[in-house]
Scaffold this motif. Structure first.
Motif, PDB file in Angstrom:
ATOM      1  N   ASP A 111       0.951  -1.201  -0.122  1.00 41.65           N
ATOM      2  CA  ASP A 111       0.206  -0.087   0.136  1.00 41.65           C
ATOM      3  C   ASP A 111       0.851   1.489   0.072  1.00 41.65           C
ATOM      4  N   ASP A 112       1.897   1.206   0.915  1.00 35.56           N
ATOM      5  CA  ASP A 112       2.834   2.383   0.703  1.00 35.56           C
ATOM      6  C   ASP A 112       3.717   2.658  -0.256  1.00 35.56           C
ATOM      7  N   ASP A 113       4.073   1.524  -1.201  1.00 34.96           N
ATOM      8  CA  ASP A 113       4.644   1.755  -2.377  1.00 34.96           C
ATOM      9  C   ASP A 113       3.723   1.970  -3.422  1.00 34.96           C
ATOM     10  N   MET A 114       2.586   1.495  -3.374  1.00 37.26           N
ATOM     11  CA  MET A 114       1.842   2.091  -4.420  1.00 37.26           C
ATOM     12  C   MET A 114       1.458   3.656  -4.159  1.00 37.26           C
ATOM     13  N   LEU A 115       1.373   4.020  -2.938  1.00 39.70           N
ATOM     14  CA  LEU A 115       1.048   5.405  -2.257  1.00 39.70           C
ATOM     15  C   LEU A 115       2.159   6.306  -3.081  1.00 39.70           C
ATOM     16  N   TYR A 116       3.348   5.797  -3.138  1.00 36.49           N
ATOM     17  CA  TYR A 116       4.399   6.761  -3.694  1.00 36.49           C
ATOM     18  C   TYR A 116       4.032   7.003  -5.334  1.00 36.49           C
ATOM     19  N   TYR A 117       3.548   6.185  -5.979  1.00 36.76           N
ATOM     20  CA  TYR A 117       3.342   6.401  -7.493  1.00 36.76           C
ATOM     21  C   TYR A 117       1.888   7.040  -7.585  1.00 36.76           C
ATOM     22  N   GLU A 147      11.404  12.791  -1.599  1.00 39.10           N
ATOM     23  CA  GLU A 147      12.790  12.688  -1.695  1.00 39.10           C
ATOM     24  C   GLU A 147      13.519  11.296  -1.671  1.00 39.10           C
ATOM     25  N   GLU A 148      12.319  10.546  -1.395  1.00 38.57           N
ATOM     26  CA  GLU A 148      12.723   9.054  -1.402  1.00 38.57           C
ATOM     27  C   GLU A 148      12.941   8.339  -2.780  1.00 38.57           C
ATOM     28  N   ALA A 149      13.714   7.354  -2.531  1.00 41.78           N
ATOM     29  CA  ALA A 149      13.671   6.632  -3.940  1.00 41.78           C
ATOM     30  C   ALA A 149      12.717   5.930  -4.171  1.00 41.78           C
ATOM     31  N   PRO A 150      12.258   6.019  -5.472  1.00 40.16           N
ATOM     32  CA  PRO A 150      11.109   5.163  -6.024  1.00 40.16           C
ATOM     33  C   PRO A 150      10.931   3.461  -5.548  1.00 40.16           C
ATOM     34  N   PRO A 151       9.980   2.942  -4.935  1.00 41.86           N
ATOM     35  CA  PRO A 151      10.014   1.598  -4.704  1.00 41.86           C
ATOM     36  C   PRO A 151      10.026   0.744  -5.881  1.00 41.86           C
ATOM     37  N   ILE A 152      10.577  -0.487  -6.014  1.00 37.83           N
ATOM     38  CA  ILE A 152      10.665  -1.236  -7.170  1.00 37.83           C
ATOM     39  C   ILE A 152       9.456  -2.146  -7.123  1.00 37.83           C
ATOM     40  N   MET A 153       8.741  -1.897  -8.181  1.00 35.98           N
ATOM     41  CA  MET A 153       7.500  -2.464  -8.331  1.00 35.98           C
ATOM     42  C   MET A 153       7.557  -3.881  -9.299  1.00 35.98           C
ATOM     43  N   LYS A 154       6.809  -4.906  -9.028  1.00 41.01           N
ATOM     44  CA  LYS A 154       6.992  -6.318  -9.870  1.00 41.01           C
ATOM     45  C   LYS A 154       6.137  -6.105 -10.956  1.00 41.01           C
ATOM     46  N   THR A 155       4.797  -5.036 -11.009  1.00 41.99           N
ATOM     47  CA  THR A 155       4.144  -5.070 -11.912  1.00 41.99           C
ATOM     48  C   THR A 155       4.110  -3.809 -12.784  1.00 41.99           C
ATOM     49  N   HIS A 156       3.438  -3.684 -13.797  1.00 40.83           N
ATOM     50  CA  HIS A 156       3.330  -2.659 -14.674  1.00 40.83           C
ATOM     51  C   HIS A 156       1.831  -2.207 -14.408  1.00 40.83           C
ATOM     52  N   PHE A 157       1.338  -1.040 -13.870  1.00 42.44           N
ATOM     53  CA  PHE A 157       0.174  -0.543 -13.674  1.00 42.44           C
ATOM     54  C   PHE A 157      -0.194   0.652 -14.409  1.00 42.44           C
ATOM     55  N   SER A 158      -1.507   0.950 -14.426  1.00 41.51           N
ATOM     56  CA  SER A 158      -1.698   2.051 -15.338  1.00 41.51           C
ATOM     57  C   SER A 158      -2.970   3.035 -14.552  1.00 41.51           C
ATOM     58  N   TYR A 159      -2.683   4.210 -14.716  1.00 41.62           N
ATOM     59  CA  TYR A 159      -3.621   5.264 -14.067  1.00 41.62           C
ATOM     60  C   TYR A 159      -4.569   5.422 -15.115  1.00 41.62           C
ATOM     61  N   GLU A 160      -4.896   5.035 -16.045  1.00 39.25           N
ATOM     62  CA  GLU A 160      -5.988   5.320 -17.111  1.00 39.25           C
ATOM     63  C   GLU A 160      -7.117   5.191 -16.243  1.00 39.25           C
ATOM     64  N   VAL A 161      -8.079   6.306 -16.763  1.00 43.86           N
ATOM     65  CA  VAL A 161      -9.398   6.357 -16.241  1.00 43.86           C
ATOM     66  C   VAL A 161     -10.283   5.214 -16.865  1.00 43.86           C
ATOM     67  N   LEU A 162     -10.738   4.586 -15.999  1.00 42.37           N
ATOM     68  CA  LEU A 162     -11.663   3.332 -16.405  1.00 42.37           C
ATOM     69  C   LEU A 162     -13.042   3.603 -15.903  1.00 42.37           C
ATOM     70  N   PRO A 163     -14.208   3.264 -16.582  1.00 44.35           N
ATOM     71  CA  PRO A 163     -15.491   3.478 -16.239  1.00 44.35           C
ATOM     72  C   PRO A 163     -15.736   2.395 -14.886  1.00 44.35           C
ATOM     73  N   PHE A 164     -16.476   2.825 -14.051  1.00 41.19           N
ATOM     74  CA  PHE A 164     -16.417   2.182 -12.613  1.00 41.19           C
ATOM     75  C   PHE A 164     -17.065   0.861 -12.965  1.00 41.19           C
ATOM     76  N   GLU A 165     -17.735   0.626 -13.961  1.00 38.23           N
ATOM     77  CA  GLU A 165     -18.276  -0.754 -14.207  1.00 38.23           C
ATOM     78  C   GLU A 165     -17.139  -1.840 -14.640  1.00 38.23           C
TER      79      GLU A 165
END
Length: 180
Positions: free
Chosen positions: A128-134, A145-163
């Motif tokens: 949750d904290d690592d995701m909060l960074y992004y 100021e912190e180094a970005p956490p290393i994530m194992k997945t690629h995720f998108s901030y694309e706007v998606l319909p709630f459905e």
């Protein structure tokens, strides 16, 4: 004044006196797909449901197993009943924090068979904290100021319909829950 809310599924739910049999995953998925991260102070809509999906997929990619992946999917389930409160404010609301923990423990017990132990809570919080960074960097234009956490997945901030978010949330829930 009523001490209850009416859920999407029509259940009268008392957030301060939660009962496991009144918690429905369809209500959780629906509500979280419509609640915006960052109290709405974001560049574009991004739901708590999308955040939970990202967290669950990250847990899976880190090899934490279905129990932690499902816990990550459910980690904000209380917000379906109590709303989202931004961290800087929430830390000063001891009653809210206590009620939130009680509700989450009931959710975890209902869907995982028990509350999370300390080690499991730490893994969920870490993701949750690592995701909060992004989230802060991309959605809230935050600078760290912190180094970005290393994530194992690629995720998108694309706007998606709630459905779409609601459906994906329920699909992941079914998969993780079935494979526990």
């Amino acid at each position: 004044m009523a001490d209850w809310i009416t859920t999407y599924g029509g259940i009268y739910f008392f957030p301060l006196e939660p009962e496991a049999d009144k918690i429905e995953i369809t209500d959780v998925a629906h509500a979280l797909s419509l609640i915006c991260r960052g109290n709405g102070h974001v560049k574009t809509f991004f739901s708590v449901g999308q955040h939970c999906i990202h967290c669950a997929l990250e847990a899976e990619a880190r090899g934490y197993g279905n129990r932690i992946a499902l816990a990550c999917l459910l980690h904000d389930a209380s917000e379906a009943y109590m709303s989202d409160v931004p961290r800087p404010f929430k830390q000063h609301l001891s009653d809210y924090i206590s009620h939130e923990k009680t509700l989450l423990d009931i959710v975890y017990t209902k869907y995982l068979g028990s509350r999370l132990d300390e080690k499991e809570e730490k893994k969920v919080k870490e993701i949750d904290d690592d995701m909060l960074y992004y989230d802060l960097k991309i959605l809230l234009r935050g600078v760290s100021e912190e180094a970005p956490p290393i994530m194992k997945t690629h995720f998108s901030y694309e706007v998606l319909p709630f459905e779409v978010v609601e459906k994906r949330y329920l699909e992941l829930f079914e998969r993780y829950y079935r494979e526990l």
